[in-house]
Design a protein around this motif. Structure first.
Motif: not given
Length: 356
Positions: A199-202, A260-267, A278-292
């Protein structure tokens, strides 16, 4: 029989009666352009405070020209979510023939209070406060007093994206299912097979972050995944600061497969740091945001996120405040909870099977 000060907006005559002076004396104290004895001035000033009197000359001038206003206060005009709420407010206010007054608080509660008092003096029909707060007892006391003060003057306090103050407080509340959205988006990562979700941000002291943290924890519990404090990383909602925070986190430990980034800007900030590592999304790390908000579709890969109906919140805030005395209105209509939904795009995949 109750006086006018008990039934609505206090008048100069009410203040004069309370202070035991003439109406012209009250006018002189308010204007400050004529000498008044110190003891008399203090009595008048106390009466002004006790009766919550507002010298509303500018508002009267506006009304004389037929202009009616809706005011709103937000933390930062640059935030995409704030901008969308503001657009909804302006759109609905314009449709109803109202002008909009805007103040920016910069996240400072004292500046927000000053703005509300100013808007009240301008005779705004509604004063709309937007954004997260520290929902403690001092805040609730202050907001309840403001709501009653605005109500006595014929205005309305509207809280957008904030929790209600209680049934006895004359305020309108427009919320969205913040916790439910966080639960759903965390569940998307868990359903894809992730068990180490950062859980990332906020800041959990603020209502928006606290509700999203609650949704995250509830989703973990539903999937039988233990909550780990080490997988909660505090970071500013600012994109640049989020980038720095994620870069530092990756340098310490890569102990997660999903974020899980707490906002799209944080994402967006997190994505930059992940890519630079040197990592790839989503192959190495999956990433989601909030706000759209726009960054969600501008990023590559396109961001899976939670859609919040920000413009509809702004329109609803104006509509409820201005229609609260209408024939079909009821107290229950003054607290609305709008839905959220997950928008699936390209930033989630099953966790990698290779060693990290």
């Amino acid at each position: 029989m109750p006086g006018r000060a008990e039934r609505g907006r206090a008048t100069l005559k009410d203040v004069a009666l309370r202070a035991g002076v003439s109406v012209p004396t009250v006018s002189r104290v308010i204007a400050g352009n004529y000498p008044v004895a110190t003891a008399t001035r203090r009595r008048v000033e106390k009466a002004l405070r006790d009766l919550d009197y507002v010298a509303n000359t500018h508002a009267r001038a506006l009304r004389g020209h037929g202009a009616k206003t809706v005011a709103f206060v937000l933390s930062d005009v640059r935030g995409p979510s704030f901008a969308q709420v503001a657009h909804g407010i302006e759109e609905e206010a314009s449709r109803r023939g109202r002008l909009c007054l805007l103040c920016v608080s910069g996240g400072d509660p004292a500046r927000e209070l000053e703005a509300v008092h100013l808007m009240r003096q301008q005779g705004a029909e509604a004063v709309i406060l937007i954004g997260s707060v520290v929902d403690d007892e001092p805040y609730r006391r202050t907001m309840a007093a403001l709501a009653r003060s605005l109500d006595r003057s014929g205005s309305r306090l509207v809280l957008v994206g904030r929790p209600p103050l209680g049934e006895a407080v004359p305020a309108t509340v427009v919320e969205y299912d913040n916790e439910g959205g966080a639960h759903a988006i965390t569940g998307r990562l868990l359903a894809a097979g992730h068990r180490d979700v950062l859980l990332f941000g906020g800041d959990a002291a603020l209502t928006t972050s606290a509700e999203r943290l609650a949704g995250y924890r509830r989703a973990l519990a539903d999937f039988g995944v233990p909550h780990r404090d080490a997988l909660v990383e505090k970071a500013s909602f600012d994109r640049g600061e989020a980038y720095v925070a994620m870069r530092e986190r990756l340098a310490r430990a890569r102990d997660f497969t999903g974020v899980f980034a707490l906002t799209d800007a944080v994402a967006a900030g997190a994505l930059r740091a992940i890519t630079e590592a040197g990592l790839a999304v989503p192959d190495d790390i999956s990433l989601v945001g909030y706000d759209d908000v726009p960054p969600a579709t501008d990023l590559r890969p396109r961001l899976t996120t939670v859609h919040v109906p920000y413009e509809e919140m702004g329109r609803t805030a104006v509509r409820l405040a201005l229609d609260r005395h209408g024939p079909a209105a009821s107290p229950a209509d003054q607290h609305v909870l709008l839905g959220t939904r997950v928008v699936l795009r390209d930033s989630v995949a099953p966790p990698p099977t290779r060693p990290r």
